[in-house]
Design an enzyme around this catalytic site. Structure first.
Site, PDB file in Angstrom:
ATOM      1  N   ARG A  10       0.867  -1.147  -0.119  1.00 29.45           N
ATOM      2  CA  ARG A  10      -0.065  -0.102  -0.109  1.00 29.45           C
ATOM      3  C   ARG A  10       0.835   1.209   0.182  1.00 29.45           C
ATOM      4  O   ARG A  10       1.519   1.312   0.769  1.00 29.45           O
ATOM      5  CB  ARG A  10      -0.961   0.041   1.226  1.00 29.45           C
ATOM      6  CG  ARG A  10      -1.822   1.343   1.470  1.00 29.45           C
ATOM      7  CD  ARG A  10      -2.852   1.102   2.342  1.00 29.45           C
ATOM      8  NE  ARG A  10      -4.079   0.299   1.860  1.00 29.45           N
ATOM      9  CZ  ARG A  10      -5.229   0.507   2.299  1.00 29.45           C
ATOM     10  NH1 ARG A  10      -5.360   1.271   3.359  1.00 29.45           N
ATOM     11  NH2 ARG A  10      -6.213   0.048   1.870  1.00 29.45           N
ATOM     12  N   HIS A  60      -7.457   0.566  -6.382  1.00 29.34           N
ATOM     13  CA  HIS A  60      -7.655  -0.106  -5.227  1.00 29.34           C
ATOM     14  C   HIS A  60      -8.533  -1.369  -5.703  1.00 29.34           C
ATOM     15  O   HIS A  60      -9.512  -1.535  -5.432  1.00 29.34           O
ATOM     16  CB  HIS A  60      -8.457   0.629  -4.174  1.00 29.34           C
ATOM     17  CG  HIS A  60      -8.456   0.133  -2.906  1.00 29.34           C
ATOM     18  ND1 HIS A  60      -7.905  -0.985  -2.502  1.00 29.34           N
ATOM     19  CD2 HIS A  60      -9.323   0.589  -1.734  1.00 29.34           C
ATOM     20  CE1 HIS A  60      -7.932  -1.176  -1.263  1.00 29.34           C
ATOM     21  NE2 HIS A  60      -8.755  -0.441  -0.863  1.00 29.34           N
ATOM     22  N   GLN A  62     -10.306  -3.990  -3.542  1.00 24.88           N
ATOM     23  CA  GLN A  62     -11.476  -3.404  -3.044  1.00 24.88           C
ATOM     24  C   GLN A  62     -12.552  -3.491  -3.945  1.00 24.88           C
ATOM     25  O   GLN A  62     -13.726  -4.073  -3.659  1.00 24.88           O
ATOM     26  CB  GLN A  62     -11.321  -1.802  -2.662  1.00 24.88           C
ATOM     27  CG  GLN A  62     -12.665  -1.178  -2.303  1.00 24.88           C
ATOM     28  CD  GLN A  62     -12.958  -1.686  -0.724  1.00 24.88           C
ATOM     29  OE1 GLN A  62     -12.144  -1.530   0.254  1.00 24.88           O
ATOM     30  NE2 GLN A  62     -14.178  -2.198  -0.586  1.00 24.88           N
ATOM     31  N   ASP A 119     -17.049   6.881  -1.098  1.00 25.79           N
ATOM     32  CA  ASP A 119     -15.854   6.532  -0.404  1.00 25.79           C
ATOM     33  C   ASP A 119     -15.602   8.192   0.141  1.00 25.79           C
ATOM     34  O   ASP A 119     -16.293   9.068  -0.265  1.00 25.79           O
ATOM     35  CB  ASP A 119     -14.772   6.251  -1.654  1.00 25.79           C
ATOM     36  CG  ASP A 119     -13.206   6.364  -1.092  1.00 25.79           C
ATOM     37  OD1 ASP A 119     -13.197   6.027   0.139  1.00 25.79           O
ATOM     38  OD2 ASP A 119     -12.376   6.184  -1.793  1.00 25.79           O
ATOM     39  N   CYS A 134     -16.719   1.656   1.008  1.00 31.53           N
ATOM     40  CA  CYS A 134     -15.686   0.891   1.158  1.00 31.53           C
ATOM     41  C   CYS A 134     -14.788   1.111   2.476  1.00 31.53           C
ATOM     42  O   CYS A 134     -14.112   0.101   3.111  1.00 31.53           O
ATOM     43  CB  CYS A 134     -14.486   1.302  -0.025  1.00 31.53           C
ATOM     44  SG  CYS A 134     -14.137   2.826   0.136  1.00 31.53           S
ATOM     45  N   ARG A 167     -13.676  -8.723   1.738  1.00 32.38           N
ATOM     46  CA  ARG A 167     -12.253  -8.341   1.415  1.00 32.38           C
ATOM     47  C   ARG A 167     -11.664  -9.701   1.900  1.00 32.38           C
ATOM     48  O   ARG A 167     -10.682 -10.001   1.011  1.00 32.38           O
ATOM     49  CB  ARG A 167     -11.760  -7.312   2.204  1.00 32.38           C
ATOM     50  CG  ARG A 167     -12.291  -5.902   2.003  1.00 32.38           C
ATOM     51  CD  ARG A 167     -12.142  -5.476   0.478  1.00 32.38           C
ATOM     52  NE  ARG A 167     -10.811  -5.304   0.286  1.00 32.38           N
ATOM     53  CZ  ARG A 167      -9.928  -4.381   0.916  1.00 32.38           C
ATOM     54  NH1 ARG A 167     -10.432  -3.297   1.478  1.00 32.38           N
ATOM     55  NH2 ARG A 167      -8.607  -4.168   0.636  1.00 32.38           N
TER      56      ARG A 167
HETATM   57  N1   CP Z   1     -11.174  -0.042   2.631  1.00 33.50           N
HETATM   58  C1   CP Z   1     -10.098  -0.145   2.698  1.00 33.50           C
HETATM   59  O1   CP Z   1      -9.197  -0.449   2.152  1.00 33.50           O
HETATM   60  O2   CP Z   1      -9.959  -0.166   4.253  1.00 33.50           O
HETATM   61  P1   CP Z   1      -8.754   0.023   4.949  1.00 33.50           P
HETATM   62  O3   CP Z   1      -8.007   1.619   4.507  1.00 33.50           O
HETATM   63  O4   CP Z   1      -9.074   0.259   6.326  1.00 33.50           O
HETATM   64  O5   CP Z   1      -7.547  -0.859   4.580  1.00 33.50           O
HETATM   65  N1  NVA Z   2      -9.768   6.906  -1.332  1.00 32.21           N
HETATM   66  C1  NVA Z   2      -9.649   6.361  -0.161  1.00 32.21           C
HETATM   67  C2  NVA Z   2      -9.914   4.857  -0.090  1.00 32.21           C
HETATM   68  C3  NVA Z   2      -9.515   4.369   1.366  1.00 32.21           C
HETATM   69  C4  NVA Z   2      -9.875   2.846   1.695  1.00 32.21           C
HETATM   70  C5  NVA Z   2      -8.089   6.574   0.259  1.00 32.21           C
HETATM   71  O1  NVA Z   2      -7.314   6.302  -0.506  1.00 32.21           O
HETATM   72  O2  NVA Z   2      -7.860   6.938   1.538  1.00 32.21           O
END
Ligand code: CP
Ligand code: NVA
Length: 298
Positions: free
Chosen positions: A101, A128, A131, A217, A257, A285
């Site tokens: 990530r 993502h 997701q 989101d 999400c 997930r």
């Molecule tokens: N939806 C999602 O990716 O959540 P987190 O940021 O908690 O991993």
């Molecule tokens: N768009 C959001 C998604 C979080 C799971 C971010 O990048 O923070």
């Protein structure tokens, strides 16, 4: 498929295979017979916060018989400026897979090439994919099919989640509507490149009209915190609320999400009324990522 780097590079067959394998994973649950990741160490290297993605990968890798090793980017030399290309070449000699990530999509792609080990994008600024693959599974689980599907995304149409939705719509052939303020709509070049039945508007109620799924989101994605005040001003009204649900016909699937900010992208009332769906979505997930972990070629 050696890596899972984005939805863009998947085809409809690969997506269908992931969804089918997810059905099996959800059915089996718990420790997996045959331990397909037995003897493998998987690095989970995150430069951004996470609850769901981190936990679901840590649990999923363990349930598949592997060993997850969580590394916060700031705890390793990467956080002090060691380049990703050197980090990748070290990890490739010690681990059998990586879940990353970070910010730049290019970093995950470079890691995949230079480490030579299976690599999964666990969120970048660009996409993502885990997701949205999981969300497609949830929609099919709840609706029975992805046929004749219209998904409406309300919020930041240029964020990672929206971008993955755009590629998913193009690959799977469902209709996607995006309701975003003019400054936060997906770039025309992306829409052209993806193709598919994707419409973009500033009108939340028009986008919600008759939709099967209302999806949102956060307004402020990770890394955009310095734009918080501007974003809050721009996104006012880009919310899943009673009016949007009514415009959708009263019984759309309402999805998020997570994490959710009530009173911003969704009202508390609508969130709590749809909590069963939203937390099933979160649970899925785990099952989807276990499917992905077993489908990547060594
Ligand atoms: N939806 C999602 O990716 O959540 P987190 O940021 O908690 O991993
Ligand atoms: N768009 C959001 C998604 C979080 C799971 C971010 O990048 O923070």
């Amino acid at each position: 498929m050696k890596h899972l780097l984005n939805i863009e590079s998947l085809d409809a067959m690969e997506i269908a295979r992931i969804l089918e394998r997810t059905v099996e994973m959800k059915h089996i649950r718990g420790p997996h017979p045959g331990a397909p990741l037995d003897g493998e160490c998987w690095v989970i290297m995150f430069s951004k916060s996470s609850t769901r993605t981190r936990l679901s990968f840590e649990v999923g890798i363990r349930e598949l018989g592997g060993q997850p090793i969580f590394l916060a980017a700031n705890d390793i030399q990467l956080g002090r400026g060691e380049p990703i290309r050197d980090t990748a070449r070290v990890m490739g000699r010690m681990a059998q897979g990586a879940v990353i990530r970070t910010y730049a999509q290019g970093d995950v792609e470079e890691f995949a090439v230079l480490s030579g080990i299976r690599t999964i994008n666990a969120l970048t600024d660009h996409e993502h994919p885990c997701q949205i693959l999981s969300d497609l599974f949830t929609i099919r689980e709840k609706r029975g099919t992805l046929d004749n599907l219209t998904v409406t995304f309300i919020g930041d149409g240029d964020c990672n989640v929206a971008r993955s939705w755009i590629w998913a719509a193009a690959r799977c052939g469902f209709a996607l509507r995006i309701a975003s303020p003019a400054r936060f709509q997906p770039p025309a070049g992306l829409l052209r490149a993806a193709g598919g039945d994707v419409t973009v508007t500033t009108d939340v109620l028009a986008a919600s009209d008759g939709a099967n799924v209302l999806y949102t989101d956060v307004w402020i994605s990770m890394g955009k915190e310095d734009e918080a005040a501007f974003r809050i001003a721009q996104f006012g009204g880009y919310q899943i609320n009673r009016a949007a649900v009514d415009a959708a016909g009263g019984t759309p699937l309402v999805m998020h999400c997570l994490p959710a900010y009530r009173g911003k992208e969704i009202t508390d009332e609508i969130f709590e009324a749809n909590a069963q769906t939203i937390f099933d979505q979160a649970e899925n997930r785990l099952h989807t990522q276990k499917a992905i972990l077993t489908l990547l070629g060594k």
